[in-house]
Design an enzyme around this catalytic site. Structure first.
Site, short mmCIF file in Angstrom:
data_model
loop_
_atom_site.label_atom_id
_atom_site.label_comp_id
_atom_site.label_asym_id
_atom_site.label_seq_id
_atom_site.Cartn_x
_atom_site.Cartn_y
_atom_site.Cartn_z
N HIS A 105 1.00 -1.15 0.02
CA HIS A 105 0.07 0.19 0.09
C HIS A 105 0.97 1.27 -0.28
CE1 HIS A 105 -2.89 2.95 1.60
NE2 HIS A 105 -3.57 2.26 1.32
N ASP A 157 3.53 -4.28 7.77
CA ASP A 157 2.07 -3.37 7.76
C ASP A 157 1.07 -4.37 8.03
OD1 ASP A 157 -0.46 -2.39 6.91
OD2 ASP A 157 0.36 -1.39 5.11
N GLN A 192 -4.31 -5.01 7.09
CA GLN A 192 -5.08 -5.93 6.63
C GLN A 192 -5.15 -7.21 7.21
OE1 GLN A 192 -7.65 -4.87 4.69
NE2 GLN A 192 -7.04 -3.26 3.74
N LYS A 244 -10.18 -0.20 10.59
CA LYS A 244 -10.19 -1.28 9.75
C LYS A 244 -10.73 -2.68 10.84
CE LYS A 244 -7.11 0.18 6.41
NZ LYS A 244 -7.74 0.40 5.10
N CYS A 292 -4.64 2.44 -3.83
CA CYS A 292 -3.45 2.91 -3.27
C CYS A 292 -2.24 2.09 -3.36
CB CYS A 292 -3.50 3.35 -1.72
SG CYS A 292 -4.61 4.51 -1.36
#
Ligand SMILES: Cc1ncc(COP(=O)(O)O)c(C=O)c1O
Length: 419
Positions: free
Chosen positions: A121, A199, A202, A225, A367
């Site tokens: 991302h 990261d 997700q 999220k 993104c």
């Protein structure tokens, strides 16, 4: 997992879009919030609002205790025994900017290299690009294969020689759903002395995270999220790493002493939390952790795999060759983030027409422009279900998608695969 009962916790799911019930399939962008989380944030502002860390009066102490309890809860959520490893930030973007800026002031020098992947991302790419532009740091990339798995063959060569100081990668791709082999990559990076930044934007909403098992040095995720509010997120950093790092933003709360000729900084995590933090957000995020733990991670996974399998099966049965779903074909290798191309229709048209049927999906480059380049697509449409979605909603998406497919039916004889 009783989805119908659980849906009652999410007030927004009662609303309509025009005349149609809302089908929300954009949880990878942001999830909806249960009433328990909304109540936690409201409760703070109704009953305990005061600034933290600086008051001696009871209300401020109460607010501070609640904020620090949220920090301890976040540590527990990540399998860390040390709440001081938790830095509250606005979200993943801020967390990675913080790490990149701070490492750019300490560890990374001209000629050093950062290793990323083409599926990152922009949040885990642009902060490293800043270092490339302003500090002469180079960025290398791991590629993906056509199924969306990372290609690890070049890893050893890229790490050799010790010039790669940072490996920055995503746990789960926000486009392909690919789950990356983080531990293996972290071990190999550490063998060559590199620091690993993960990261987890997700993955945190979908799988139980354990920083020890993952073996990384930094991990970032966003509360919004994973059922929490917007504007709150977590940077976890290994204690010894955070302690050695310079601050990124300056201001109140992050100092030990300030004079006209010198400044000394507070220890981590305060050193990285300049200014008034999002206390209500942190408290509500702790409620989101509780909610997800109560649902149960195995149940959540089983539910999401069911939805994923239905999406893939319905796609094949109802749209055949006209629909191309990207990412690993095996559910075990991925999360339920389903990006697709419908032959003959632009992703933005697809998303707009689905919206007319009350179905919220996202279209664009997500993104992740380097990945769009790699896949040779300008954009994709993405459906991302979560714990509150039902199989009936997947069917409704395909009812709407079939209509779109009819509208954009290609001329006979041009049924080539979309790419
Ligand atoms: C993989 C990944 N990383 C980072 C981000 C950025 O998160 P935020 O906008 O909450 O900072 C996102 C958001 O879509 C994401 O999917």
């Amino acid at each position: 997992m009783n989805v119908e009962r659980l849906r009652k916790d999410f007030p927004i799911l009662d609303r309509k879009v025009g005349e149609r019930p809302l089908v929300y399939l954009d949880s990878a962008a942001t999830s909806q919030k249960p009433k328990q989380v909304i109540a936690a944030e409201e409760g703070f502002y109704r009953n305990a609002n005061a600034n933290v860390h600086r008051g001696v009066y009871a209300l401020s102490v109460e607010a501070t205790d609640a904020y620090e309890a949220a920090r301890a809860r976040a540590a527990r959520f990540l399998g860390s025994r040390d709440p001081e490893e938790i830095v509250f930030v606005r979200g993943t973007t801020e967390a990675i900017n913080l790490v990149a800026t701070s490492l750019g002031r300490s560890l990374l020098h001209r000629g050093d290299r950062v290793l990323a992947t083409v599926m990152e991302h922009h949040s885990n790419l642009v902060p490293w690009h800043f270092l490339r532009e302003y500090s002469g740091v180079a960025i290398d990339f791991l590629d993906v294969d056509d199924d969306g798995h990372l290609r690890l063959e070049p890893l050893e060569k890229l790490l050799e020689g010790g010039r790669t100081k940072v490996v920055a990668l995503t746990h789960v791709s926000n486009v392909l759903g690919t789950v990356n082999p983080v531990r293996e990559i972290a071990e190999r990076a550490h063998d060559h002395g590199a620091v690993v930044v993960l990261d987890a934007a997700q993955s945190a909403p979908h799988r139980r995270l354990d920083v020890e098992k993952l073996g990384v040095d930094f991990l970032a995720f966003s509360g919004h999220k994973m059922l929490g509010p917007m504007g709150i997120g977590v940077l976890w950093g290994r204690h010894e790493k955070l302690e050695g790092m310079p601050p990124c933003m300056g201001g109140g709360e992050m100092i030990r002493e300030v004079h006209t000729d010198r400044v000394r900084y507070a220890d981590a995590p305060a050193r990285f939390e300049a200014g008034t933090p999002n206390v209500g957000g942190a408290i509500a995020l702790a409620a989101a952790f509780d909610y997800l733990d109560t649902v149960g991670w195995e149940e959540l996974r089983a539910h999401e795999v069911r939805l994923l399998e239905r999406m893939v099966r319905q796609g094949r049965e109802r749209l055949g060759e006209r629909l191309r779903i990207f990412g690993p074909p095996e559910p075990k290798d991925r999360e339920a983030v389903v990006s697709f191309a419908l032959e003959g229709a632009h992703p933005h048209d697809v998303a707009s027409l689905l919206d007319a049927d009350g179905v919220c999906v996202r279209a664009g480059h997500h993104c992740a422009q380097p990945l769009m380049d790699r896949l040779k697509v300008p954009a994709l449409t993405r459906a991302s279900p979560y714990l509150y979605n039902t199989e009936g909603e997947v069917d409704r998406m395909y009812d709407a998608l079939e209509k779109v497919a009819r509208l954009f039916a290609p001329a006979r004889g041009s049924l080539a695969r979309a790419s």
